[in-house]
Scaffold this active site. Structure first.
Site, short mmCIF file in Angstrom:
data_model
loop_
_atom_site.label_atom_id
_atom_site.label_comp_id
_atom_site.label_asym_id
_atom_site.label_seq_id
_atom_site.Cartn_x
_atom_site.Cartn_y
_atom_site.Cartn_z
N LYS A 120 -104.61 106.34 -14.44
CA LYS A 120 -103.92 106.46 -13.15
C LYS A 120 -103.81 107.93 -12.73
CE LYS A 120 -99.56 106.02 -12.52
NZ LYS A 120 -98.33 106.27 -11.91
N ASP A 138 -100.58 102.18 -9.12
CA ASP A 138 -99.23 102.34 -9.67
C ASP A 138 -98.47 101.04 -9.42
OD1 ASP A 138 -98.63 102.29 -7.00
OD2 ASP A 138 -97.34 104.05 -7.04
#
Ligand code: SF4
Length: 215
Positions: A120, A138
């Site tokens: 991420k 997310d």
């Protein structure tokens, strides 16, 4: 969500916010990497508060290494998990200096090799600092992808791969921010604000949340 509805979904989010930006404050790729590392399970507002004091004093890998773990902790102790974040950031700075001449590398493999940097974080840096069309999934994007039917998946990676397949290329660069902001302010976790949502006719979620009664 029907494939045919996806271009209009993004065109609608784009019309409301043509050039979305991260809410984290940064001026260089390294500042962005440091801010993203600090932001896990913390709010952008909280991270900005800390980095506004930290970056004027130390905003390069060498300068942060110079602070040492304890010195760094003093600046970031208002952020959750600050002890492990301080260790990771110091170790990341060491690798940046030793292996990359103090610069932030531009490939996913090199980014993910840095301590505390997962897929991420690498996606955020590649997208925001280097303009690549990556989508970092997310908690907000995971929820919006599933709820709307845009990119259903059981894991963040599944959602990411589905988004890569389904988001038309012209929207790919900013898709990450449009989805995050939509999830943060409209399609919120507890009760989505469907009554004021610009894409409600395109979204699969049922039943839609009605407008609250006045008073
Ligand atoms: S209609 Fe509701 S569930 Fe669908 S995207 Fe909008 S806020 Fe989220």
């Amino acid at each position: 969500m029907k494939k045919d509805n996806i271009p209009l979904f993004f065109a609608t989010l784009q019309a409301a916010n043509p050039t979305p930006e991260t809410e984290l404050e940064y001026a260089t790729p390294f500042e962005l990497l440091a801010a993203v590392l600090l932001s896990a399970q913390a709010t952008d507002v909280g991270v900005n508060k800390a980095t506004r004091k930290l970056f004027p004093v130390a905003n390069t890998p060498r300068a942060i290494l110079g602070l040492g773990v304890e010195g760094l902790e003093e600046y970031i102790k208002t952020i959750g998990l600050y002890r492990s974040k301080a260790r990771h950031l110091i170790e990341t700075c060491r690798m940046l200096v030793e292996l990359h001449g103090g610069e932030v590398p531009r490939t996913r493999a090199e980014l993910e090799a840095l301590p505390g940097v997962g897929r991420k974080t690498a996606n955020v840096v590649l997208n925001v600092a280097f303009g690549e069309a990556t989508i970092a999934v997310d908690t907000h994007i995971f929820r919006v992808g599933n709820r709307t039917g845009l990119a259903p998946g059981k894991t963040p990676l599944e959602v990411e791969l589905k988004l890569e397949k389904r988001v038309p290329f012209e929207f790919r660069l900013h898709a990450h921010h449009w989805l995050i902001l939509h999830g943060r302010y409209i399609c919120v976790a507890r009760k989505p604000r469907c009554w004021e949502c610009a894409v409600h006719t395109l979204c699969d979620y049922k039943p839609k949340t009605p407008a609250p009664r006045p008073g």
